[in-house]
Design a protein around this motif. Structure first.
Motif, short mmCIF file in Angstrom:
data_model
loop_
_atom_site.label_atom_id
_atom_site.label_comp_id
_atom_site.label_asym_id
_atom_site.label_seq_id
_atom_site.Cartn_x
_atom_site.Cartn_y
_atom_site.Cartn_z
N ASN A 143 3.68 5.70 -2.87
CA ASN A 143 4.94 6.33 -3.21
C ASN A 143 5.11 6.43 -4.73
N ARG A 144 4.76 5.37 -5.45
CA ARG A 144 4.88 5.40 -6.91
C ARG A 144 3.93 6.43 -7.53
N ASN A 145 2.71 6.54 -6.97
CA ASN A 145 1.77 7.54 -7.48
C ASN A 145 2.28 8.95 -7.24
N VAL A 146 2.92 9.18 -6.08
CA VAL A 146 3.48 10.50 -5.79
C VAL A 146 4.64 10.79 -6.74
N GLN A 147 5.51 9.80 -6.95
CA GLN A 147 6.65 10.00 -7.87
C GLN A 147 6.17 10.29 -9.29
N LYS A 148 5.14 9.59 -9.73
CA LYS A 148 4.60 9.81 -11.06
C LYS A 148 3.99 11.21 -11.19
N ALA A 149 3.29 11.65 -10.14
CA ALA A 149 2.70 12.99 -10.16
C ALA A 149 3.79 14.06 -10.18
N GLU A 192 0.84 -1.21 0.00
CA GLU A 192 0.00 0.00 0.00
C GLU A 192 0.87 1.25 0.00
N LYS A 193 1.90 1.27 0.84
CA LYS A 193 2.81 2.42 0.89
C LYS A 193 3.61 2.55 -0.41
N ASP A 194 4.02 1.41 -0.97
CA ASP A 194 4.79 1.43 -2.21
C ASP A 194 3.94 2.00 -3.36
N THR A 195 2.69 1.59 -3.43
CA THR A 195 1.80 2.12 -4.47
C THR A 195 1.59 3.62 -4.30
#
Length: 73
Positions: free
Chosen positions: A63-69, A58-61
């Motif tokens: 984090n990836r969404n934040v990095q993509k944004a 859940e945290k990894d997903t």
């Protein structure tokens, strides 16, 4: 001939689709006030708790969404 056969099937309504009204065993088993008073806890879903691996994913997903944004900006 396949085109005419398909047109005939569509006109005769052989493909009726799904039911318009769904049925639920929970709604049939309990009165409406029980369903309205039910507390839904996403952390304790049907007695199962999220384990450490699930929390990590859940945290990894997130984090990836934040990095993509951030990359899109």
């Amino acid at each position: 001939t396949d085109y005419n056969q398909l047109g005939f099937n569509l006109r005769s309504n052989l493909f009726q689709g799904g039911p318009l009204e769904s049925q639920s065993l929970m709604k049939d088993s309990y009165t409406p006030d029980v369903i309205q008073k039910a507390v839904r806890d996403p952390r304790n879903w049907h007695g199962r708790r999220t384990d450490q691996l699930g929390k990590w994913h859940e945290k990894d997903t997130l984090n990836r969404n934040v990095q993509k944004a951030l990359e899109d900006k």
